[in-house]
Design a protein around this motif. Structure first.
Motif, PDB file in Angstrom:
ATOM      1  N   ARG A  97      -8.900 -10.775 -56.206  1.00 34.21           N
ATOM      2  CA  ARG A  97      -7.911 -10.484 -55.168  1.00 34.21           C
ATOM      3  C   ARG A  97      -8.254  -9.140 -54.560  1.00 34.21           C
ATOM      4  NH1 ARG A  97      -3.060 -13.596 -55.650  1.00 34.21           N
ATOM      5  NH2 ARG A  97      -3.230 -14.995 -57.418  1.00 34.21           N
ATOM      6  N   VAL A  98      -7.817  -8.932 -53.342  1.00 29.64           N
ATOM      7  CA  VAL A  98      -8.072  -7.676 -52.630  1.00 29.64           C
ATOM      8  C   VAL A  98      -6.739  -7.145 -52.131  1.00 29.64           C
ATOM      9  CG1 VAL A  98      -9.143  -6.672 -50.586  1.00 29.64           C
ATOM     10  CG2 VAL A  98     -10.406  -8.322 -51.944  1.00 29.64           C
ATOM     11  N   ALA A  99      -6.519  -5.850 -52.328  1.00 26.00           N
ATOM     12  CA  ALA A  99      -5.329  -5.186 -51.796  1.00 26.00           C
ATOM     13  C   ALA A  99      -5.789  -4.045 -50.907  1.00 26.00           C
ATOM     14  CB  ALA A  99      -4.459  -4.655 -52.931  1.00 26.00           C
ATOM     15  N   ILE A 100      -5.232  -4.009 -49.704  1.00 27.02           N
ATOM     16  CA  ILE A 100      -5.566  -2.940 -48.768  1.00 27.02           C
ATOM     17  C   ILE A 100      -4.292  -2.377 -48.165  1.00 27.02           C
ATOM     18  CG2 ILE A 100      -7.893  -3.735 -48.180  1.00 27.02           C
ATOM     19  CD1 ILE A 100      -6.738  -5.048 -45.671  1.00 27.02           C
ATOM     20  N   GLU A 101      -4.353  -1.111 -47.802  1.00 33.70           N
ATOM     21  CA  GLU A 101      -3.289  -0.487 -47.029  1.00 33.70           C
ATOM     22  C   GLU A 101      -3.809  -0.370 -45.607  1.00 33.70           C
ATOM     23  OE1 GLU A 101      -1.175   3.790 -46.784  1.00 33.70           O
ATOM     24  OE2 GLU A 101      -1.151   2.844 -48.775  1.00 33.70           O
ATOM     25  N   VAL A 102      -3.027  -0.859 -44.669  1.00 34.36           N
ATOM     26  CA  VAL A 102      -3.438  -0.908 -43.270  1.00 34.36           C
ATOM     27  C   VAL A 102      -2.499  -0.037 -42.452  1.00 34.36           C
ATOM     28  CG1 VAL A 102      -3.747  -2.428 -41.291  1.00 34.36           C
ATOM     29  CG2 VAL A 102      -4.376  -3.222 -43.568  1.00 34.36           C
ATOM     30  N   GLU A 103      -3.063   0.820 -41.616  1.00 24.74           N
ATOM     31  CA  GLU A 103      -2.266   1.649 -40.711  1.00 24.74           C
ATOM     32  C   GLU A 103      -2.699   1.381 -39.277  1.00 24.74           C
ATOM     33  OE1 GLU A 103      -1.076   6.262 -39.663  1.00 24.74           O
ATOM     34  OE2 GLU A 103      -2.253   5.845 -41.448  1.00 24.74           O
ATOM     35  N   VAL A 104      -1.731   1.022 -38.443  1.00 23.57           N
ATOM     36  CA  VAL A 104      -2.028   0.739 -37.038  1.00 23.57           C
ATOM     37  C   VAL A 104      -2.429   2.036 -36.349  1.00 23.57           C
ATOM     38  CG1 VAL A 104      -1.108  -0.099 -34.846  1.00 23.57           C
ATOM     39  CG2 VAL A 104      -0.458  -1.228 -36.993  1.00 23.57           C
ATOM     40  N   ALA A 105      -3.617   2.035 -35.750  1.00 22.77           N
ATOM     41  CA  ALA A 105      -4.162   3.220 -35.095  1.00 22.77           C
ATOM     42  C   ALA A 105      -4.020   3.170 -33.582  1.00 22.77           C
ATOM     43  CB  ALA A 105      -5.636   3.387 -35.455  1.00 22.77           C
ATOM     44  N   ALA A 106      -4.019   1.950 -33.014  1.00 23.30           N
ATOM     45  CA  ALA A 106      -3.915   1.812 -31.552  1.00 23.30           C
ATOM     46  C   ALA A 106      -3.322   0.457 -31.212  1.00 23.30           C
ATOM     47  CB  ALA A 106      -5.287   1.960 -30.903  1.00 23.30           C
ATOM     48  N   ILE A 107      -2.524   0.465 -30.164  1.00 22.06           N
ATOM     49  CA  ILE A 107      -1.941  -0.773 -29.645  1.00 22.06           C
ATOM     50  C   ILE A 107      -1.979  -0.725 -28.123  1.00 22.06           C
ATOM     51  CG2 ILE A 107       0.245  -1.996 -29.278  1.00 22.06           C
ATOM     52  CD1 ILE A 107       0.891  -1.692 -32.133  1.00 22.06           C
ATOM     53  N   GLU A 108      -2.428  -1.822 -27.551  1.00 24.07           N
ATOM     54  CA  GLU A 108      -2.290  -2.070 -26.119  1.00 24.07           C
ATOM     55  C   GLU A 108      -1.582  -3.416 -26.047  1.00 24.07           C
ATOM     56  OE1 GLU A 108      -6.101  -1.796 -24.140  1.00 24.07           O
ATOM     57  OE2 GLU A 108      -6.633  -0.031 -25.340  1.00 24.07           O
ATOM     58  N   PRO A 109      -0.271  -3.419 -25.764  1.00 24.56           N
ATOM     59  CA  PRO A 109       0.503  -4.658 -25.850  1.00 24.56           C
ATOM     60  C   PRO A 109      -0.171  -5.838 -25.154  1.00 24.56           C
ATOM     61  CG  PRO A 109       1.961  -2.819 -25.447  1.00 24.56           C
ATOM     62  CD  PRO A 109       0.554  -2.297 -25.335  1.00 24.56           C
ATOM     63  N   SER A 110      -0.211  -6.948 -25.873  1.00 25.43           N
ATOM     64  CA  SER A 110      -0.810  -8.209 -25.444  1.00 25.43           C
ATOM     65  C   SER A 110      -2.331  -8.148 -25.282  1.00 25.43           C
ATOM     66  CB  SER A 110      -0.205  -8.715 -24.124  1.00 25.43           C
ATOM     67  OG  SER A 110       1.156  -8.991 -24.307  1.00 25.43           O
ATOM     68  N   GLU A 111      -2.946  -7.008 -25.614  1.00 19.74           N
ATOM     69  CA  GLU A 111      -4.394  -6.880 -25.422  1.00 19.74           C
ATOM     70  C   GLU A 111      -5.156  -6.475 -26.673  1.00 19.74           C
ATOM     71  OE1 GLU A 111      -5.415  -4.482 -22.043  1.00 19.74           O
ATOM     72  OE2 GLU A 111      -3.893  -5.443 -20.801  1.00 19.74           O
ATOM     73  N   LEU A 112      -4.614  -5.532 -27.462  1.00 14.74           N
ATOM     74  CA  LEU A 112      -5.399  -4.969 -28.560  1.00 14.74           C
ATOM     75  C   LEU A 112      -4.502  -4.440 -29.667  1.00 14.74           C
ATOM     76  CD1 LEU A 112      -8.496  -2.827 -28.507  1.00 14.74           C
ATOM     77  CD2 LEU A 112      -6.462  -1.734 -29.383  1.00 14.74           C
ATOM     78  N   ILE A 113      -4.952  -4.656 -30.908  1.00 17.33           N
ATOM     79  CA  ILE A 113      -4.363  -4.018 -32.087  1.00 17.33           C
ATOM     80  C   ILE A 113      -5.545  -3.507 -32.913  1.00 17.33           C
ATOM     81  CG2 ILE A 113      -2.992  -4.283 -34.184  1.00 17.33           C
ATOM     82  CD1 ILE A 113      -1.711  -6.782 -32.807  1.00 17.33           C
ATOM     83  N   ARG A 114      -5.545  -2.228 -33.211  1.00 19.70           N
ATOM     84  CA  ARG A 114      -6.602  -1.645 -34.056  1.00 19.70           C
ATOM     85  C   ARG A 114      -5.924  -0.973 -35.242  1.00 19.70           C
ATOM     86  NH1 ARG A 114      -9.645   1.143 -30.572  1.00 19.70           N
ATOM     87  NH2 ARG A 114     -11.061  -0.612 -30.457  1.00 19.70           N
ATOM     88  N   ALA A 115      -6.468  -1.237 -36.429  1.00 23.09           N
ATOM     89  CA  ALA A 115      -5.888  -0.663 -37.640  1.00 23.09           C
ATOM     90  C   ALA A 115      -6.980  -0.174 -38.579  1.00 23.09           C
ATOM     91  CB  ALA A 115      -5.015  -1.701 -38.342  1.00 23.09           C
ATOM     92  N   ARG A 116      -6.654   0.876 -39.300  1.00 25.03           N
ATOM     93  CA  ARG A 116      -7.543   1.411 -40.333  1.00 25.03           C
ATOM     94  C   ARG A 116      -7.098   0.838 -41.678  1.00 25.03           C
ATOM     95  NH1 ARG A 116      -6.580   5.993 -37.105  1.00 25.03           N
ATOM     96  NH2 ARG A 116      -4.783   6.493 -38.394  1.00 25.03           N
ATOM     97  N   ALA A 117      -8.065   0.474 -42.496  1.00 28.49           N
ATOM     98  CA  ALA A 117      -7.773  -0.082 -43.816  1.00 28.49           C
ATOM     99  C   ALA A 117      -8.350   0.818 -44.896  1.00 28.49           C
ATOM    100  CB  ALA A 117      -8.369  -1.480 -43.940  1.00 28.49           C
ATOM    101  N   SER A 118      -7.628   0.892 -46.012  1.00 25.92           N
ATOM    102  CA  SER A 118      -8.126   1.617 -47.170  1.00 25.92           C
ATOM    103  C   SER A 118      -7.648   0.873 -48.412  1.00 25.92           C
ATOM    104  CB  SER A 118      -7.620   3.065 -47.171  1.00 25.92           C
ATOM    105  OG  SER A 118      -6.199   3.092 -47.203  1.00 25.92           O
ATOM    106  N   GLY A 119      -8.299   1.152 -49.516  1.00 27.03           N
ATOM    107  CA  GLY A 119      -7.964   0.476 -50.762  1.00 27.03           C
ATOM    108  C   GLY A 119      -9.207  -0.179 -51.317  1.00 27.03           C
ATOM    109  N   ASP A 120      -9.117  -1.470 -51.659  1.00 26.97           N
ATOM    110  CA  ASP A 120     -10.287  -2.176 -52.179  1.00 26.97           C
ATOM    111  C   ASP A 120     -11.384  -2.275 -51.133  1.00 26.97           C
ATOM    112  OD1 ASP A 120      -9.003  -2.554 -54.612  1.00 26.97           O
ATOM    113  OD2 ASP A 120      -8.288  -4.554 -54.091  1.00 26.97           O
ATOM    114  N   LEU A 121     -10.986  -2.263 -49.874  1.00 24.85           N
ATOM    115  CA  LEU A 121     -11.910  -2.247 -48.735  1.00 24.85           C
ATOM    116  C   LEU A 121     -11.512  -1.083 -47.846  1.00 24.85           C
ATOM    117  CD1 LEU A 121     -11.789  -6.053 -47.884  1.00 24.85           C
ATOM    118  CD2 LEU A 121     -13.534  -4.871 -49.235  1.00 24.85           C
TER     119      LEU A 121
END
Length: 162
Positions: free
Chosen positions: A64-88
């Protein structure tokens, strides 16, 4: 070891509808096979930037993999970018584009393994890690299609060079 993985598919649904379903991370376990649990750690700002979630994944492989994800950027209806940390550790970017027959979804996952055993065996097990990622993304696309009441799309997964 760094993996750069791209997934693409097209859904016969409006872009905003597809975006809203992907943006609602807490709902993923209801429709994405392999996504076991999502725990909200912080709600983020009004636009969603800064939202943090812990996501637990079950794979076809015996781990199993557990990650913490934090949203870094949003452009509504166009883009979601998130940083992940933890097992990955890395960055995931969702893009939503208009298509003739609905919405074209692109996901780029640039990630490194962090668990010691993964790092040690990554050169040998890289093809299995990639197949596992491809399976999870296939399940995500199929589950998203079911969630939106549309036909499951063909999914294109690729490994990008450095």
């Amino acid at each position: 070891m760094l993996f750069r993985l791209r997934t693409e598919f097209t859904l016969r649904a409006p872009r905003r509808t597809v975006y809203d379903a992907v943006h609602a991370v807490r709902d993923w376990p209801h429709w994405w096979r392999g996504c076991e649990r999502v725990t909200e750690l912080a709600p983020g700002g009004a636009d969603g930037v800064g939202a943090r979630h812990r996501i637990e994944w079950r794979s076809r492989l015996p781990y199993r993999v557990a990650i913490e994800v934090e949203v870094a950027a949003i452009e509504p209806s166009e883009l979601i970018r998130a940083r992940a940390s933890g097992d990955l550790d890395g960055v995931g970017t969702w893009r939503f584009l208009d298509a003739v027959d609905g919405t074209h979804v692109q996901y780029l996952w640039e990630v490194s393994t962090r668990r010691r055993w993964m790092q040690l065996f990554a050169p040998l097990l890289a093809p299995l890690f990639r197949l596992n990622h491809d399976w999870l993304m296939q399940e995500g696309a199929a589950g998203l299609a079911r969630r939106l009441g549309v036909a499951p799309p063909p999914v294109q997964n690729s490994l990008l060079g450095d």
